[in-house]
Design an enzyme around this catalytic site. Structure first.
Site, PDB file in Angstrom:
ATOM      1  N   ALA A 194       9.308   7.796 -43.030  1.00 55.07           N
ATOM      2  CA  ALA A 194      10.430   7.013 -43.570  1.00 55.07           C
ATOM      3  C   ALA A 194      11.786   7.677 -43.301  1.00 55.07           C
ATOM      4  O   ALA A 194      12.669   7.068 -42.668  1.00 55.07           O
ATOM      5  CB  ALA A 194      10.223   6.803 -45.067  1.00 55.07           C
ATOM      6  N   ALA A 195      11.949   8.907 -43.752  1.00 50.30           N
ATOM      7  CA  ALA A 195      13.248   9.564 -43.616  1.00 50.30           C
ATOM      8  C   ALA A 195      13.535   9.903 -42.151  1.00 50.30           C
ATOM      9  O   ALA A 195      14.614   9.606 -41.633  1.00 50.30           O
ATOM     10  CB  ALA A 195      13.280  10.823 -44.479  1.00 50.30           C
ATOM     11  N   ARG A 228      21.148   4.824 -32.159  1.00 52.07           N
ATOM     12  CA  ARG A 228      21.993   3.631 -31.954  1.00 52.07           C
ATOM     13  C   ARG A 228      23.477   4.015 -31.879  1.00 52.07           C
ATOM     14  O   ARG A 228      24.232   3.431 -31.128  1.00 52.07           O
ATOM     15  CB  ARG A 228      21.775   2.628 -33.104  1.00 52.07           C
ATOM     16  CG  ARG A 228      20.608   1.683 -32.834  1.00 52.07           C
ATOM     17  CD  ARG A 228      20.672   0.451 -33.714  1.00 52.07           C
ATOM     18  NE  ARG A 228      20.556   0.765 -35.120  1.00 52.07           N
ATOM     19  CZ  ARG A 228      19.405   0.875 -35.769  1.00 52.07           C
ATOM     20  NH1 ARG A 228      18.265   0.673 -35.136  1.00 52.07           N
ATOM     21  NH2 ARG A 228      19.371   1.154 -37.051  1.00 52.07           N
ATOM     22  N   GLU A 240       6.157  15.510 -34.880  1.00 53.21           N
ATOM     23  CA  GLU A 240       5.333  14.972 -35.968  1.00 53.21           C
ATOM     24  C   GLU A 240       3.929  15.553 -35.836  1.00 53.21           C
ATOM     25  O   GLU A 240       3.324  15.468 -34.778  1.00 53.21           O
ATOM     26  CB  GLU A 240       5.308  13.428 -35.898  1.00 53.21           C
ATOM     27  CG  GLU A 240       4.232  12.749 -36.723  1.00 53.21           C
ATOM     28  CD  GLU A 240       4.240  13.130 -38.211  1.00 53.21           C
ATOM     29  OE1 GLU A 240       5.290  13.011 -38.846  1.00 53.21           O
ATOM     30  OE2 GLU A 240       3.161  13.554 -38.721  1.00 53.21           O
ATOM     31  N   SER A 300       6.249   6.345 -38.571  1.00 50.97           N
ATOM     32  CA  SER A 300       6.804   5.100 -39.090  1.00 50.97           C
ATOM     33  C   SER A 300       5.770   4.209 -39.786  1.00 50.97           C
ATOM     34  O   SER A 300       5.542   3.077 -39.399  1.00 50.97           O
ATOM     35  CB  SER A 300       7.442   4.326 -37.928  1.00 50.97           C
ATOM     36  OG  SER A 300       8.266   3.317 -38.411  1.00 50.97           O
ATOM     37  N   CYS A 303       2.999   3.520 -49.243  1.00 50.27           N
ATOM     38  CA  CYS A 303       2.980   2.663 -50.439  1.00 50.27           C
ATOM     39  C   CYS A 303       1.869   1.619 -50.370  1.00 50.27           C
ATOM     40  O   CYS A 303       1.416   1.114 -51.396  1.00 50.27           O
ATOM     41  CB  CYS A 303       4.330   1.972 -50.608  1.00 50.27           C
ATOM     42  SG  CYS A 303       5.709   3.097 -50.340  1.00 50.27           S
TER      43      CYS A 303
HETATM   44  P1  FAD Z   1       6.447  11.348 -45.455  1.00 49.42           P
HETATM   45  O1  FAD Z   1       6.176   9.904 -45.479  1.00 49.42           O
HETATM   46  O2  FAD Z   1       5.522  12.258 -46.200  1.00 49.42           O
HETATM   47  O3  FAD Z   1       6.492  11.826 -43.941  1.00 49.42           O
HETATM   48  C1  FAD Z   1       6.667  13.172 -43.585  1.00 49.42           C
HETATM   49  C2  FAD Z   1       6.038  13.408 -42.229  1.00 49.42           C
HETATM   50  O4  FAD Z   1       6.321  14.738 -41.812  1.00 49.42           O
HETATM   51  C3  FAD Z   1       4.501  13.285 -42.244  1.00 49.42           C
HETATM   52  O5  FAD Z   1       4.069  12.374 -41.277  1.00 49.42           O
HETATM   53  C4  FAD Z   1       4.006  14.704 -41.929  1.00 49.42           C
HETATM   54  O6  FAD Z   1       2.849  14.719 -41.131  1.00 49.42           O
HETATM   55  C5  FAD Z   1       5.186  15.274 -41.161  1.00 49.42           C
HETATM   56  N1  FAD Z   1       5.251  16.739 -41.228  1.00 49.42           N
HETATM   57  C6  FAD Z   1       5.142  17.495 -42.353  1.00 49.42           C
HETATM   58  N2  FAD Z   1       5.294  18.798 -42.053  1.00 49.42           N
HETATM   59  C7  FAD Z   1       5.495  18.864 -40.719  1.00 49.42           C
HETATM   60  C8  FAD Z   1       5.719  19.934 -39.810  1.00 49.42           C
HETATM   61  N3  FAD Z   1       5.795  21.194 -40.230  1.00 49.42           N
HETATM   62  N4  FAD Z   1       5.864  19.642 -38.494  1.00 49.42           N
HETATM   63  C9  FAD Z   1       5.811  18.343 -38.061  1.00 49.42           C
HETATM   64  N5  FAD Z   1       5.602  17.301 -38.877  1.00 49.42           N
HETATM   65  C10 FAD Z   1       5.460  17.550 -40.192  1.00 49.42           C
HETATM   66  N6  FAD Z   1       7.410   4.997 -52.838  1.00 49.42           N
HETATM   67  C11 FAD Z   1       8.055   3.901 -53.327  1.00 49.42           C
HETATM   68  O7  FAD Z   1       9.295   3.865 -53.311  1.00 49.42           O
HETATM   69  N7  FAD Z   1       7.338   2.840 -53.819  1.00 49.42           N
HETATM   70  C12 FAD Z   1       5.984   2.825 -53.832  1.00 49.42           C
HETATM   71  O8  FAD Z   1       5.365   1.850 -54.271  1.00 49.42           O
HETATM   72  C13 FAD Z   1       5.289   3.963 -53.340  1.00 49.42           C
HETATM   73  N8  FAD Z   1       3.939   4.003 -53.348  1.00 49.42           N
HETATM   74  C14 FAD Z   1       3.299   5.099 -52.846  1.00 49.42           C
HETATM   75  C15 FAD Z   1       1.903   5.126 -52.851  1.00 49.42           C
HETATM   76  C16 FAD Z   1       1.227   6.216 -52.351  1.00 49.42           C
HETATM   77  C17 FAD Z   1      -0.263   6.237 -52.367  1.00 49.42           C
HETATM   78  C18 FAD Z   1       1.955   7.317 -51.818  1.00 49.42           C
HETATM   79  C19 FAD Z   1       1.231   8.514 -51.262  1.00 49.42           C
HETATM   80  C20 FAD Z   1       3.338   7.307 -51.805  1.00 49.42           C
HETATM   81  C21 FAD Z   1       4.023   6.202 -52.318  1.00 49.42           C
HETATM   82  N9  FAD Z   1       5.417   6.156 -52.330  1.00 49.42           N
HETATM   83  C22 FAD Z   1       6.065   5.055 -52.840  1.00 49.42           C
HETATM   84  C23 FAD Z   1       6.206   7.295 -51.834  1.00 49.42           C
HETATM   85  C24 FAD Z   1       6.601   7.110 -50.380  1.00 49.42           C
HETATM   86  O9  FAD Z   1       5.477   6.886 -49.587  1.00 49.42           O
HETATM   87  C25 FAD Z   1       7.325   8.351 -49.904  1.00 49.42           C
HETATM   88  O10 FAD Z   1       8.457   8.535 -50.729  1.00 49.42           O
HETATM   89  C26 FAD Z   1       7.770   8.284 -48.467  1.00 49.42           C
HETATM   90  O11 FAD Z   1       6.686   8.200 -47.602  1.00 49.42           O
HETATM   91  C27 FAD Z   1       8.574   9.524 -48.111  1.00 49.42           C
HETATM   92  O12 FAD Z   1       8.902   9.499 -46.773  1.00 49.42           O
HETATM   93  P2  FAD Z   1       9.247  10.832 -45.997  1.00 49.42           P
HETATM   94  O13 FAD Z   1       9.643  10.430 -44.619  1.00 49.42           O
HETATM   95  O14 FAD Z   1      10.174  11.657 -46.782  1.00 49.42           O
HETATM   96  O15 FAD Z   1       7.892  11.676 -45.993  1.00 49.42           O
END
Ligand code: FAD
Length: 447
Positions: free
Chosen positions: A10-11, A21, A32, A38, A42
């Site tokens: 996500a981030a 862009r 990754e 991507s 949730c």
């Molecule tokens: P992530 O999605 O965790 O992505 C981080 C990525 O970084 C991962 O792919 C990981 O493999 C990669 N990574 C980590 N360390 C390294 C490294 N050292 N080198 C290379 N790659 C690395 N949020 C809501 O707002 N509403 C909801 O209903 C909701 N439901 C959820 C249900 C579940 C079961 C879960 C688990 C989460 C839910 N969330 C929900 C939370 C939401 O999914 C997260 O807030 C969101 O995914 C965060 O995105 P992110 O990009 O910060 O991290």
């Protein structure tokens, strides 16, 4: 300009898309460690519960599409270290085992979080799962779908644990036990008036047991497979156990960099998404977010903020100076047939802040009595006792609860008072509301 992004969900992908862009000439590399980018975690509980069959529905855009569009994404590459002086990262290719370095002008850490494993004996026993990553979902569903798996225990009554209970019920499992160490479900996010509604809903479902103030101590195993659990209060049979006791930021590889973190490891970022190190940005589950009501950096890991701050970081990586105003911690949950939402601060948070606050709690109906489907709806408001400005709101009910919270999030964002909410022109027609909506009623009852 060379931008490196660590983590492609996500981030990270929001930032990459935005930066590419804005600055078409920037060289952007995304590392990754898994093979998927991507996607939305949730959807995991609903995939596990077989509300839909194809796990690809969780993937917003396959990695090949990004690569076709010219993005330089290196999947199965884990970043294992950073030298902030040299602006250099060390990467391990998880396929070949080879380690190499890469240099950046600007870096974004978007590594998310991992499931916390509590101190329970025999946690690595077969049949004990977490639900955080894509593969967790695939493996858990495969197991949950088996006929011989009938008695499910969920440890931890936060958002994910409660969603797993619904998943297990949807699969028709014989028994689902939800075990919570704290005195209430979702106790960090909601106040007692609202968690009482949730707990009543959980307890009203046959085959679902809720255990509060109970500590799981040991996974009981036979022939290397889980057969039950032991707690400080008893012993229960289980064919499968799901641990959902919270998450912790994936920032251990940064611990020697001097970068500022909260005690849980969340990277402290400013309104531009910048960390304490000038060329390093962060967002999402590995970082803090500024709370507009609490007026401090907090850790609230949600997809909503990961996407928004991710996009803002993307702009700033590409040379802009865009600021994020802050979160209200707005969140929603479906507790079996009840829906609930929250925004702003809870009463507990108001107490911790030491402010002069008041609350109001209203039980009303979601709509007119003559249109079918009328349900109870519960609203709690937390407001400043001196200024009457709304600080927090929680709503629960079987119909129309969650999306009402969005109106109150807008009210908090805009600094409205409870008196203004009492007279706010909320929409009305018999199937949806009453002429005085429950939110008007709560605003007017607030003394
Ligand atoms: P992530 O999605 O965790 O992505 C981080 C990525 O970084 C991962 O792919 C990981 O493999 C990669 N990574 C980590 N360390 C390294 C490294 N050292 N080198 C290379 N790659 C690395 N949020 C809501 O707002 N509403 C909801 O209903 C909701 N439901 C959820 C249900 C579940 C079961 C879960 C688990 C989460 C839910 N969330 C929900 C939370 C939401 O999914 C997260 O807030 C969101 O995914 C965060 O995105 P992110 O990009 O910060 O991290």
């Amino acid at each position: 300009m060379k931008i490196i992004i660590i983590g492609g969900v996500a981030a990270g992908m929001s930032a990459a898309a935005k930066a590419s862009r804005i600055d078409k000439n920037a060289e952007i590399v995304i590392y990754e460690k898994t093979e998927i980018v991507s996607w939305g975690a949730c959807g995991l509980p609903y995939y596990v519960g077989n509300f839909y069959e194809d796990p690809n529905n969780m993937i917003a855009r396959p990695v090949e599409k990004f690569i076709e569009a010219g993005m330089n994404i290196k999947i199965k590459h884990e970043v294992v270290g950073i030298d902030v002086e040299k602006k250099e990262i060390t990467i391990k290719n998880l396929v070949t085992g080879e380690t190499f370095t890469d240099n950046y002008d600007k870096l974004m850490v978007a590594t998310g979080a991992h499931a916390i494993m509590p101190p329970i004996k025999n946690l690595s026993t077969k049949g004990v799962y977490t639900l955080k990553d894509y593969t967790d979902g695939i493996v858990l569903k495969e197991e949950m779908m088996k006929d011989e798996i009938q008695d499910i225990i969920v440890v931890g009554a936060g958002y994910i644990g409660i969603e797993v209970v619904e998943a297990a019920k949807h699969l028709g499992k014989r028994s689902v036990r939800l075990i919570q160490l704290g005195e209430r479900v979702l106790l960090e996010s909601f106040d007692k008036e609202i968690t009482d509604v949730m707990e009543e809903e959980i307890r009203s479902h046959e085959g679902v047991e809720l255990h509060l103030e109970e500590a799981v101590q040991e996974i009981v195993e036979k022939d290397g497979k889980v057969v039950g659990i032991k707690t400080n209060k008893g012993e229960y049979k289980a064919d499968l156990v799901v641990i959902s006791t919270g998450v912790r930021p994936n920032t251990a590889f940064l611990k020697d960099t001097g970068i500022e973190m909260l005690p849980n490891g969340a990277l402290v970022i400013d309104e531009f998404g910048k960390t304490s190190i000038d060329s390093i940005y962060s967002a999402g589950d590995c970082a803090t977010v500024y709370h507009m009501v609490r007026k401090e950096n907090v850790y609230i890991p949600l997809a909503t903020t990961a996407n928004k701050i991710g996009r803002i970081v993307g702009e700033n990586l590409a040379g802009k100076n865009t600021a994020f105003k802050g979160t209200l911690g707005s969140a929603a949950i479906k507790v079996l047939d009840v829906e609930a939402g929250r925004t702003g601060i809870t009463e507990n948070e108001a107490i911790k802040m030491g402010i002069n606050y008041k609350t109001v709690f209203v039980k009303d109906k979601n709509q007119t009595n003559y249109y079918p489907g009328r349900e109870d709806i519960f609203v709690k408001l937390i407001y400043n006792a001196d200024t009457r400005v709304l600080l927090g709101a929680q709503i629960a009910g079987k119909k129309g609860a969650v999306l009402r919270v969005d109106a109150l999030a807008t009210a908090i964002y805009s600094g409205l008072t409870v008196d203004e909410i009492g007279m706010m022109d909320f929409c009305y027609a018999p199937p949806f509301a009453r002429t005085w909506d429950v939110m008007n009623v709560a605003g007017n009852v607030a003394k």
